[in-house]
Design a protein around this motif. Structure first.
Motif, PDB file in Angstrom:
ATOM      1  N   LYS A  25      59.233  55.272  -0.432  1.00  0.00           N
ATOM      2  CA  LYS A  25      57.956  54.573  -0.444  1.00  0.00           C
ATOM      3  C   LYS A  25      58.049  53.312   0.405  1.00  0.00           C
ATOM      4  N   GLY A  26      57.088  53.154   1.298  1.00  0.00           N
ATOM      5  CA  GLY A  26      57.083  52.009   2.182  1.00  0.00           C
ATOM      6  C   GLY A  26      57.964  52.161   3.400  1.00  0.00           C
ATOM      7  N   GLY A  27      58.675  53.299   3.508  1.00  0.00           N
ATOM      8  CA  GLY A  27      59.536  53.518   4.650  1.00  0.00           C
ATOM      9  C   GLY A  27      58.736  53.862   5.899  1.00  0.00           C
ATOM     10  N   THR A  28      59.433  53.994   6.990  1.00  0.00           N
ATOM     11  CA  THR A  28      58.773  54.319   8.259  1.00  0.00           C
ATOM     12  C   THR A  28      58.874  55.812   8.535  1.00  0.00           C
ATOM     13  N   GLU A  29      57.856  56.351   9.163  1.00  0.00           N
ATOM     14  CA  GLU A  29      57.861  57.756   9.508  1.00  0.00           C
ATOM     15  C   GLU A  29      58.791  57.999  10.697  1.00  0.00           C
ATOM     16  N   THR A  30      59.265  59.233  10.800  1.00  0.00           N
ATOM     17  CA  THR A  30      60.188  59.601  11.871  1.00  0.00           C
ATOM     18  C   THR A  30      59.456  60.421  12.917  1.00  0.00           C
ATOM     19  N   LEU A  31      59.621  60.033  14.169  1.00  0.00           N
ATOM     20  CA  LEU A  31      59.056  60.816  15.264  1.00  0.00           C
ATOM     21  C   LEU A  31      60.033  61.888  15.674  1.00  0.00           C
ATOM     22  N   GLN A  32      59.538  63.087  15.917  1.00  0.00           N
ATOM     23  CA  GLN A  32      60.369  64.205  16.344  1.00  0.00           C
ATOM     24  C   GLN A  32      59.785  64.805  17.615  1.00  0.00           C
ATOM     25  N   GLN A  33      60.678  65.244  18.503  1.00  0.00           N
ATOM     26  CA  GLN A  33      60.269  65.836  19.771  1.00  0.00           C
ATOM     27  C   GLN A  33      60.710  67.295  19.797  1.00  0.00           C
ATOM     28  N   ARG A  34      59.829  68.137  20.306  1.00  0.00           N
ATOM     29  CA  ARG A  34      60.150  69.560  20.448  1.00  0.00           C
ATOM     30  C   ARG A  34      59.486  70.102  21.703  1.00  0.00           C
ATOM     31  N   PHE A  39      60.225  69.801  34.345  1.00  0.00           N
ATOM     32  CA  PHE A  39      61.120  70.450  35.302  1.00  0.00           C
ATOM     33  C   PHE A  39      60.926  71.970  35.306  1.00  0.00           C
ATOM     34  N   VAL A  40      60.887  72.566  34.104  1.00  0.00           N
ATOM     35  CA  VAL A  40      60.717  74.018  34.027  1.00  0.00           C
ATOM     36  C   VAL A  40      59.300  74.409  34.442  1.00  0.00           C
ATOM     37  N   SER A  41      58.293  73.661  34.016  1.00  0.00           N
ATOM     38  CA  SER A  41      56.902  73.962  34.359  1.00  0.00           C
ATOM     39  C   SER A  41      56.682  73.923  35.870  1.00  0.00           C
ATOM     40  N   ASN A  42      57.313  72.962  36.534  1.00  0.00           N
ATOM     41  CA  ASN A  42      57.167  72.881  37.989  1.00  0.00           C
ATOM     42  C   ASN A  42      57.715  74.124  38.667  1.00  0.00           C
ATOM     43  N   LYS A  43      58.816  74.651  38.151  1.00  0.00           N
ATOM     44  CA  LYS A  43      59.378  75.871  38.717  1.00  0.00           C
ATOM     45  C   LYS A  43      58.435  77.062  38.494  1.00  0.00           C
ATOM     46  N   LEU A  44      57.820  77.132  37.301  1.00  0.00           N
ATOM     47  CA  LEU A  44      56.862  78.196  37.026  1.00  0.00           C
ATOM     48  C   LEU A  44      55.636  78.086  37.926  1.00  0.00           C
ATOM     49  N   GLU A  45      55.154  76.880  38.094  1.00  0.00           N
ATOM     50  CA  GLU A  45      53.978  76.680  38.948  1.00  0.00           C
ATOM     51  C   GLU A  45      54.285  77.029  40.399  1.00  0.00           C
ATOM     52  N   ALA A  46      55.475  76.620  40.865  1.00  0.00           N
ATOM     53  CA  ALA A  46      55.854  76.913  42.248  1.00  0.00           C
ATOM     54  C   ALA A  46      55.961  78.411  42.499  1.00  0.00           C
ATOM     55  N   ALA A  47      56.300  79.175  41.432  1.00  0.00           N
ATOM     56  CA  ALA A  47      56.408  80.629  41.572  1.00  0.00           C
ATOM     57  C   ALA A  47      55.067  81.318  41.380  1.00  0.00           C
ATOM     58  N   GLY A  48      54.007  80.549  41.114  1.00  0.00           N
ATOM     59  CA  GLY A  48      52.671  81.112  41.011  1.00  0.00           C
ATOM     60  C   GLY A  48      52.297  81.614  39.638  1.00  0.00           C
ATOM     61  N   PHE A  49      52.974  81.107  38.593  1.00  0.00           N
ATOM     62  CA  PHE A  49      52.685  81.576  37.238  1.00  0.00           C
ATOM     63  C   PHE A  49      51.926  80.517  36.447  1.00  0.00           C
ATOM     64  N   GLU A  50      51.219  80.980  35.400  1.00  0.00           N
ATOM     65  CA  GLU A  50      50.409  80.086  34.573  1.00  0.00           C
ATOM     66  C   GLU A  50      51.147  79.598  33.326  1.00  0.00           C
ATOM     67  N   SER A  51      52.229  80.228  32.948  1.00  0.00           N
ATOM     68  CA  SER A  51      52.987  79.804  31.772  1.00  0.00           C
ATOM     69  C   SER A  51      53.519  78.386  31.977  1.00  0.00           C
ATOM     70  N   ARG A  52      53.593  77.626  30.886  1.00  0.00           N
ATOM     71  CA  ARG A  52      54.014  76.238  30.986  1.00  0.00           C
ATOM     72  C   ARG A  52      54.886  75.811  29.807  1.00  0.00           C
ATOM     73  N   PHE A  53      55.713  74.774  30.048  1.00  0.00           N
ATOM     74  CA  PHE A  53      56.467  74.071  29.023  1.00  0.00           C
ATOM     75  C   PHE A  53      55.843  72.692  28.848  1.00  0.00           C
ATOM     76  N   GLU A  54      55.854  72.170  27.619  1.00  0.00           N
ATOM     77  CA  GLU A  54      55.383  70.810  27.398  1.00  0.00           C
ATOM     78  C   GLU A  54      56.104  70.198  26.207  1.00  0.00           C
ATOM     79  N   ARG A  55      56.054  68.874  26.128  1.00  0.00           N
ATOM     80  CA  ARG A  55      56.641  68.146  24.997  1.00  0.00           C
ATOM     81  C   ARG A  55      55.596  68.013  23.896  1.00  0.00           C
ATOM     82  N   VAL A  56      56.017  68.239  22.650  1.00  0.00           N
ATOM     83  CA  VAL A  56      55.146  68.061  21.488  1.00  0.00           C
ATOM     84  C   VAL A  56      55.817  67.083  20.543  1.00  0.00           C
ATOM     85  N   GLN A  57      55.069  66.058  20.154  1.00  0.00           N
ATOM     86  CA  GLN A  57      55.591  65.058  19.218  1.00  0.00           C
ATOM     87  C   GLN A  57      54.981  65.269  17.838  1.00  0.00           C
TER      88      GLN A  57
END
Length: 884
Positions: free
Chosen positions: A254-263, A228-246
């Motif tokens: 021990k033996g447990g499951t790893e946790t996924l995190q979003q930022r 949503f934010v990246s589309n606004k930046l692109e529409a305004a003609g800028f190269e800066s971007r937002f993205e999701r990183v996992q």
């Protein structure tokens, strides 16, 4: 001669024959070839042929060695007298024995300091002797040249490689916003979330309104919000971007499951500048608290941001540890909020903090935290002398000023020192880059305790001195001084304040073109206004009678013309009273006592609030009494209480508090920092480390002359590598490497060459700041392959790993230094066994080679090793004058 006759007899008997399969009684060799010596104590002649550490020779107690070392003017004695080793003729052996005896004295001193019951005076005396002795012994080691071997005080390395120094990247990763997969929705993304995004490009600024309500029914996942934010930046003609990183968090069990995190990740370009601002109706006050906390058994600090101050809920936007490397401490002294709501803190550190390495026993560390709690950058004062920071201020132009005291000459070319403690003031720009530094000690002790920055970048300092300071008059006893600098660090004026008795600083305020200085005299607190440019006194001295304060201990002011004084009403009383004054009229707005009755430890004001920190006594459920820090917020006009919050800080350590009037609730919830997004882009080493222009280290190529490398203004890792390559010529290469935002320096000798790095005299250890260590780099010999020649083995290298400095200020540190000296002596003995011409050592090397050859069982490399060791043994005998 007799020893040669004994050796000849052994040779004739076959003891040295490569064909001999019998074992040799090495005690014969150890006693100079005399079998009779085994039946009784060794004679003086036999002792004179032994190594100083030989257990059969009389050994002095460490306590006697330590006592002698304290009395002796020098630790290095080049005469072996008539004791162990005095009869050896081989120069290498003598040199190693001399060094052994010298290091043994340092070992004995450290052992004495590691005992129980050592008085402070004795420990100080030992510390001073060790400091002098280390310099003397290291200098002797550096000057010692062995025949057929190479002796170094540091370590032997394959190459010199510095610790990585963080570089700025054109991207910003938020803290984890939610646990779960890409469909998880952060709680903070829900509700009314909006902010203003300013993009500046080519001098033109564009405003982009971000309101998550415009996403409609689209789920507010991290990925969808980023799009949503990246589309606004692109529409305004800028190269800066937002993205999701996992990212993945390892399982806790021990033996447990790893946790996924979003930022969120924000990526921009060098031509675009992003600034995030709060919108109307979305701001709230915040309180930053920084203070001591015990972490892993050492006193460190924790920095917290509290919001929801005017409500009933205690909200914490973040809490971050400010800790030094293992074994060190880091104690916050002061903090201040910048115009964008960011937090700046100063801490006294005794070990590395975020890549900044103290040059001396302690240094002042300056750090910037953004509004989400991430460290934007870390800088150090860069003082080689022990330093403490007492006050921190920021100006409208972003100028940061730090004031404190330093015990010795700081690492600058212009600083001077007096006797005892010296005041210092250091100025930095908004990115933490050095602007200027000032240190000019009086003949007595002095320290700077308060600092403020004017709108034009000028700096004002208050402090205390026991003698004339800055040319101002001496009034008697302990005087208070007020000193002003322009934006370039040039002194504007210096004024003395106080009486013929002991006086103390109370605080400093800049308002209406005036510098208002508050200090304490025997008769009570005083205030005087001075012109900010000329230092001319304005009006008469105000005895603060309306405030009814005997002494002021804390002072704060806000932008609405109010001043807040905390102090005590009577001499010797508790400093638990708070008085609010209108600066222009001096009228009292309100008075208040701390709610706990204990002293006010810190004070801050911003917006329409004033807050103070004090102690509270609590009774835990397990019994006993504990103390914690409590912060109370008051209405700045009436003094009515707005909030009270408990803080996670130790009550017996300094605490710093700072109010931020307006921070964006939406940006906090989205994990985005308020203000201009900065990346710490400076490449200059003086901005990214504690290095200063003029710092030096030495390079020695193949045992030649020392060539000093001097850090210049604007020095980068790349220019430093180029400077080194001009010195190394064809004997090695220096390279600046960068990987994932971390830059390092790698110095590699060519095969057959050696490169030594050495710390040089002066007030700074440039190697330490670069993350390098003194030592010699010698590449390992290349293995021979079919059709190629192997690189010949270098001569034996004895690397002692000798300490450069030592600390015995307490028993634990003395024990660590003792262990270090034990290691030096062990490595020296190993080196002796490798190169000595003593018949015992020669035969031991021969037998070791034979054993290695047997284990190789016909391996060509094993036979080669045996032949080489045999040749070394024969060469050693030739140096003794024996025909073989």
């Amino acid at each position: 001669m007799a020893i040669n006759a004994n050796i000849a007899s052994l040779l004739n008997s076959g003891a040295f024959s490569s064909a001999s399969t019998g074992s040799l009684d090495l005690s014969v060799l150890a006693n100079g070839g005399s079998t009779a010596a085994r039946s009784g104590p060794p004679t003086k002649t036999q002792i004179a042929r032994m190594a100083p550490w030989d257990s059969r020779a009389p050994q002095p107690t460490l306590s006697k060695v330590a006592a002698d070392a304290l009395r002796d003017t020098r630790l290095v004695n080049t005469s072996l007298g008539t004791g162990p080793g005095s009869a050896v003729r081989d120069d290498n052996d003598r040199d190693l024995f001399i060094i052994h005896n010298s290091v043994q004295k340092l070992q004995a001193l450290a052992d004495a300091a590691a005992k129980d019951g050592v008085s402070a005076d004795t420990r100080k005396r030992i510390q001073e002797r060790i400091n002098r002795g280390l310099a003397e012994v290291n200098a002797h080691i550096a000057a010692t040249k062995l025949e057929g071997a190479y002796l170094i005080g540091g370590r032997r390395l394959n190459r010199h490689e510095s610790e990585g120094i963080q570089r700025g990247l054109l991207q910003y990763d938020t803290k984890p916003l939610v646990n779960g997969d890409m469909l998880a929705i952060p709680q903070g993304f829900l509700g009314d979330r909006r902010f203003n995004l300013k993009v500046t490009k080519n001098g033109v600024t564009t405003n982009i309104d971000i309101n998550l309500a415009d996403m409609g029914t689209t789920d507010r996942t991290v990925g969808n919000v980023a799009s949503f934010v990246s589309n606004k930046l692109e529409a305004a003609g800028f190269e800066s971007r937002f993205e999701r990183v996992q990212t993945k968090l390892a399982p806790t069990t021990k033996g447990g499951t790893e946790t996924l995190q979003q930022r969120l990740r924000i990526t921009t370009t060098a031509s675009e500048t992003l600034t995030f601002e709060a919108v109307a109706g979305d701001s709230q006050p915040a309180l930053y608290v920084a203070g001591g906390k015990t972490i892993d058994g050492a006193m460190q600090s924790v920095v917290s941001k509290l919001t929801g101050l005017n409500g009933t809920d205690e909200l914490s936007s973040f809490s971050a540890d400010l800790a030094a490397a293992k074994g060190g401490t880091a104690g916050v002294r002061a903090s201040v909020v910048g115009p964008d709501g960011s937090l700046y803190v100063i801490a006294d550190a005794t070990a590395k903090v975020n890549g900044q390495t103290p040059k001396g026993k302690s240094d002042v560390i300056l750090m910037k935290y953004d509004t989400t709690g991430q460290v934007s950058w870390t800088r150090s004062l860069g003082s080689a002398a022990p330093a403490q920071g007492f006050s921190l201020a920021i100006g409208a132009d972003g100028t940061l000023a730090v004031a404190g005291a330093v015990d010795g000459r700081a690492d600058t070319l212009t600083s001077t020192t007096g006797n005892g403690l010296d005041s210092f003031v250091a100025a930095f720009d908004a990115e933490g880059r050095d602007k200027w530094y000032f240190q000019q000690g009086a003949t007595g002790s002095d320290s700077a305790t308060q600092v403020k920055v004017g709108d034009d970048g000028s700096v004002y300092v208050m402090g205390t001195t026991t003698a004339s300071y800055g040319g101002a008059a001496t009034l008697g006893g302990k005087d208070v001084y007020l000193q002003a600098f322009d934006a370039t660090g040039t002194i504007r004026f210096t004024q003395s304040l106080g009486t013929a008795n002991d006086d103390s600083p109370g605080g400093l305020v800049l308002a209406n073109g005036q510098a208002l200085a508050v200090w304490n005299e025997t008769g009570g607190a005083r205030m005087q206004a001075f012109d900010q440019v000329t230092g001319t006194a304005i009006g008469s001295v105000n005895n603060l009678g309306s405030a009814n304060l005997n002494a002021v201990t804390q002072l704060a002011a806000d932008s609405s013309g109010r001043m807040f004084l905390a102090g005590r009403e009577t001499a010797g009383g508790v400093a638990n009273k708070l008085v609010a004054l209108e600066i222009s009229s001096g009228n009292v707005l309100f008075t208040k006592q701390s709610t706990t009755g204990e002293a006010i430890r810190a004070l801050t004001a911003a917006g329409d609030q004033v807050a103070y920190a004090t102690n509270t006594i609590t009774i835990p459920t397990t019994g006993g009494t504990t103390r914690e820090t409590t912060i109370v917020g008051l209405d700045a006009d009436t003094g009515s209480q707005n909030f009270s919050r408990a803080a996670n800080q130790a009550a017996d350590a300094p605490v710093a508090i700072a109010l931020a009037a307006n921070v964006s609730e939406s940006l906090d919830s989205l994990g985005i920092p308020q203000g201009q997004l900065r990346f710490g882009m400076s490449d200059e080493l003086t901005d990214r480390t504690g290095l200063r222009a003029g710092d030096q280290f030495a390079v020695i190529v193949n045992g030649g002359a020392e060539k000093k490398i001097t850090i210049s203004d604007g020095e980068t890792m790349r220019t430093l590598a180029a400077k080194l390559n001009r010195v190394l010529m064809r004997d090695g290469t220096a390279e600046a490497r960068s990987l994932r935002g971390v830059e390092s320096l790698v110095i590699t000798p060519k095969p057959g060459d050696r490169i030594e790095l050495k710390a040089v005299g002066g007030v700074a250890d440039a190697l330490k700041q670069l993350g390098l260590e003194p030592g010699v780099a010698v590449p390992r010999p290349a293995k021979a392959t079919g059709g190629t020649k192997s690189v010949s083995d270098p001569p034996p290298i004895i690397a002692l790993e000798m300490p450069i400095t030592g600390d015995v200020s307490d028993k634990t540190k003395a024990k660590a230094l003792l262990d270090s000296f034990d290691g030096v002596l062990r490595r020296l003995r190993i080196g002796y066994r490798e190169i000595s011409t003593d018949p015992t050592q020669v035969e031991l090397r021969k037998q070791n080679a034979a054993n290695a050859a047997k284990k190789a069982a016909g391996s060509g490399s094993g036979v080669a090793y045996y032949n080489k060791q045999t040749a070394l043994g024969q060469d050693a005998l030739r140096r003794l004058g024996v025909s073989v």
